[in-house]
Enzyme design. Sequence first.
Site, PDB file in Angstrom:
ATOM      1  N   LYS A   1      13.268   0.198  -3.149  1.00 45.25           N
ATOM      2  CA  LYS A   1      11.927   0.453  -2.617  1.00 45.25           C
ATOM      3  C   LYS A   1      11.614   1.931  -2.787  1.00 45.25           C
ATOM      4  O   LYS A   1      12.356   2.789  -2.295  1.00 45.25           O
ATOM      5  CB  LYS A   1      11.883   0.057  -1.135  1.00 45.25           C
ATOM      6  CG  LYS A   1      10.564   0.272  -0.431  1.00 45.25           C
ATOM      7  CD  LYS A   1      10.658  -0.238   1.014  1.00 45.25           C
ATOM      8  CE  LYS A   1       9.348  -0.090   1.767  1.00 45.25           C
ATOM      9  NZ  LYS A   1       9.464  -0.624   3.162  1.00 45.25           N
TER      10      LYS A   1
ATOM     11  N   ASP B   1       5.091  -4.331  13.234  1.00 39.70           N
ATOM     12  CA  ASP B   1       4.424  -4.976  12.104  1.00 39.70           C
ATOM     13  C   ASP B   1       5.147  -6.264  11.718  1.00 39.70           C
ATOM     14  O   ASP B   1       5.326  -6.566  10.531  1.00 39.70           O
ATOM     15  CB  ASP B   1       4.342  -4.030  10.911  1.00 39.70           C
ATOM     16  CG  ASP B   1       3.264  -4.440   9.910  1.00 39.70           C
ATOM     17  OD1 ASP B   1       2.309  -5.143  10.313  1.00 39.70           O
ATOM     18  OD2 ASP B   1       3.365  -4.062   8.729  1.00 39.70           O
TER      19      ASP B   1
ATOM     20  N   GLY C   1       0.799  -1.209   0.000  1.00 39.89           N
ATOM     21  CA  GLY C   1       0.000   0.000   0.000  1.00 39.89           C
ATOM     22  C   GLY C   1       0.836   1.266   0.000  1.00 39.89           C
ATOM     23  O   GLY C   1       0.390   2.307  -0.469  1.00 39.89           O
ATOM     24  N   MET C   2       2.058   1.187   0.527  1.00 35.06           N
ATOM     25  CA  MET C   2       2.861   2.388   0.698  1.00 35.06           C
ATOM     26  C   MET C   2       4.137   2.397  -0.129  1.00 35.06           C
ATOM     27  O   MET C   2       4.861   3.387  -0.110  1.00 35.06           O
ATOM     28  CB  MET C   2       3.231   2.532   2.177  1.00 35.06           C
ATOM     29  CG  MET C   2       2.045   2.840   3.073  1.00 35.06           C
ATOM     30  SD  MET C   2       1.387   4.469   2.734  1.00 35.06           S
ATOM     31  CE  MET C   2       2.774   5.469   3.226  1.00 35.06           C
ATOM     32  N   ALA C   3       4.449   1.339  -0.851  1.00 36.49           N
ATOM     33  CA  ALA C   3       5.697   1.309  -1.605  1.00 36.49           C
ATOM     34  C   ALA C   3       5.648   0.223  -2.663  1.00 36.49           C
ATOM     35  O   ALA C   3       4.896  -0.748  -2.550  1.00 36.49           O
ATOM     36  CB  ALA C   3       6.891   1.086  -0.669  1.00 36.49           C
TER      37      ALA C   3
ATOM     38  N   VAL D   1       8.482  -2.282  -4.699  1.00 40.56           N
ATOM     39  CA  VAL D   1       9.864  -2.753  -4.616  1.00 40.56           C
ATOM     40  C   VAL D   1      10.266  -3.335  -5.968  1.00 40.56           C
ATOM     41  O   VAL D   1       9.547  -4.165  -6.534  1.00 40.56           O
ATOM     42  CB  VAL D   1      10.035  -3.803  -3.505  1.00 40.56           C
ATOM     43  CG1 VAL D   1      11.498  -4.231  -3.402  1.00 40.56           C
ATOM     44  CG2 VAL D   1       9.566  -3.244  -2.157  1.00 40.56           C
TER      45      VAL D   1
END
Length: 686
Positions: A42, A135, A23-25, A27
Site C-alpha cells: 500500500k 471507518d 482516495g488516499m492510497a 494497493v
Amino acid sequence: MTDELIGRRIGGYAIIEVIGRGGMATVYRAQQISMNRQVALKILPRQFVNDDTYIQRFIREAQIVAQLEHRNIVPVHDYGDYEGQPYLVMRLMSGGSVDDLLRYGALNPERISDIINQIAPALDYAHTRGVLHRDLKPSNILMDDDGGAYLTDFGIARVMGQATNVTITTQGVVGTPAYMSPEQAQGKPLDGRSDVYALGVTVFEMATGVRPFDSDTPYGIAVLQVTAAPPAPRSLKAEITPAVEDVILTALKKRPEDRYQTAARLAEALELAQTINGHAFDTQPGFRLPEATRTPTTPNPTPAPATVPPITGNNTNAYYPVRAPRSRPRGRGEWLFSILVGVVIGGALLTAFVIAVALLISGANAPAAETDEPPPVNEQVTAVPDAALDPTALPLVTEAEATATLAPLEAGDASADVLASSIVYFAERSGNFNLYRRALNDTFDRQLTFNAAAEIYPAVSPDGELVAFMSDDDGDFDIYVIGVNGGRIRRLTDNNFTDRVPAWSPDGEWIIFSSDVRRDGAHDLYRIRPDATDLTLVYSADERSSSPQYSPDGRYIVFTGGSPSDGRTWEIRLFDTLTEEARSLTNNNVKDWMPSFTPEGDILYLTEGAGYAAIARMNIDGSDQRIIYDGPSYEASARLHPSGTALLLQSDVSGRDELYLLDLTDPDAEPIPITDGGGMFSVWIP
C-alpha cells in the site's frame, strides 16, 4: 495515480499489479523477493508526498497497526519509503473483501455469523488497546481463501483520549457517511460503541443486500444517520427472522447507551437470534414486526393527492436581511473520508440542524426592515418590491469578507473562455454551510451568505443575476433566492417539510424543485416563479422524484426516480411537459442519480463506480450510456461548461470534498483542484 510502478522494484518487493485504489492510497500485489511470497503493498500517491499531513496519517496507520497483534487484524510486515512515497507491506488477502461478496447480493445467515464472530473480537481487542477504527465497513473487512475474516485500514483510526492533527478535514468529522454513527456524524466525542454502530450497519447490509440509509449526497446520508429510523430489515428481505431483525435494529439505536456495548455482545446476540424460529416469536415482546413495504408505482404523472399538505408561498412573499458578516478564518481540522462525500458536517452546526429537522419546526416569513438581528418567527409581512433583488443594487462582498484560496488557473489548464468563467458553490467553513462565488482567474472565494443556517445547493438563473438555493433557516429546508453578488434574500416556500435542490427553467420564468410533502422520503416535483407566485405541482408518482433539471429547450425535465429506501432502484427519468408522460432512461440494479443537462441537450448523471460514484453521460433518449470520468474516490455534482470543453466536478480524493476542473480537450488531463477549503455542488454563472 497511474500504473507506473508496475514492473518496478520497491525495496525488496517487485510490483506485479494493482489490486485496489482509494482516495488516499493505491494497493499493489507484490512479490517479496527475500521470502518468495506475495504481499499487498500500500503506497501513498505521488500527489500527496509534499503534504506533511498526509505523510503523518500514513505513518500513523503503521504505528497503530504495529500495536495491534490479533489473528483477525491484517498484519503489517514492513514499512518503507520509495522516492518520498511511504508504503506499507501487509499480508495479501486473496479472498477479496466483504464488499466484493455483497456485489452478488445478501449473504446467508451462517456466513454473516461466521464473519461477525471473527471481526467482533478483533474490534473489541482494538478498543481495549484504546484504538477506535472510525471507518468500519464491508470494504475494510478482508477475506482469505479459507473463509478467514480480517479487519483492515486503520488510516483514520484514533487512539482514545489522545488529540491528533494528522487526520485531514475542515469539518472535524471523519468516516464514511453510510456507516457513520449518529454521534460521529455530529462531531461528538466517540467511544467503542460508535464502531459497534458501524458493525450494525454492516450486518444490516450483509443481511439485506442494501445499506439502511441512502441519499443523493454524503451530507444527506449523514443527516439520515442522525434523524431517520432505519427501515425494518424484514421489509427488505422477508427471510430475515424477527429475532435477527431485533438484533440489527438494536445495534442501530441512535443513542450509544441503547446499543450493544461491545462488538462481542452484538455477535453473541446475532448467533443466538439465528437459533430461534422467527415465526414462533412474532408476537413476543422485544421482537419487531415488519413495517409495511412501500411499492413504487410505475412513473406516471398524477394530480396531487388529496392528503398532500399545501406548500405556502403564493403572494405571501417576504424579504429578510442577511445577518451581519462575521470574521470567518479558514481552518484545517480532521479528514472526512468519502463526502462527506457531499456531505461534510460541522459538529455543532449539524447537531443544531438535526434537532431542528427532527422537530420539523416550521418558520415563517421574516420582516422586511433591515436589521442585524435574526428575523422574528411567524411574522407575515408585505413583500419588498422586486427591485430589491436587482444585482446592480446589491453590495458586492468586500475583500475583507473574501477568503484566500488556490492560485488562479492559468493558460494551459483550460481554454480561455473557461478560465474567464465564474462559479457558485457551497462549503462548510468555520462551522456553517454557506454559498460562495469564485472566478477561476481570481485568488479569492467570495462569500454570498452569512447565516447560521445550512444554505446549500445553489442554482444560477439563466441571466446570471440570481441564485436559488435551499436553506434550513427555520428548521426545515425551503427554497430561497439571492443576488449573484450577495445581498438580500427572498424566501419562496414556507412549510414544515423538505424542499430541495432547485433548478431554473431556461427562460428564467420558473424554479423547479422536489418536495417531501408526505414526509416519507418520497418526493414530488413542484415549480414556482422567482417572485414566489404560481406554485404548481408538476409531477407525482408515489416514489422519490428528486433533483429535477430542465432541458435547454424547456420541454423536458430530467430527474432521479425510485424507491425512497433503496438506492439500487434509483433511475434517471425523463418527463415530457407537453405529453405529461415520464419514462426511465436507465434501467439497472445500481444507483443512478443527480442528472443535469449539457448545453448540447444530452445528460450527465452519477452512477456507481470505482470510488462509489462515477460521472456518466448519455443521449436524451437514453442511448449511448457511458462513464466519462471515474476517479478513485467519490465524484459528485458534475456540470459541463457552456463551451463543452471542461467539466466541473466534486470529489473527496484529497480526503475532503473539493471542487475540480477537468479539461475535456486533453484525454490525458487530470482534474485540477480549484478549492482548498472545502467545496460542493458547483454551478457555472452564465
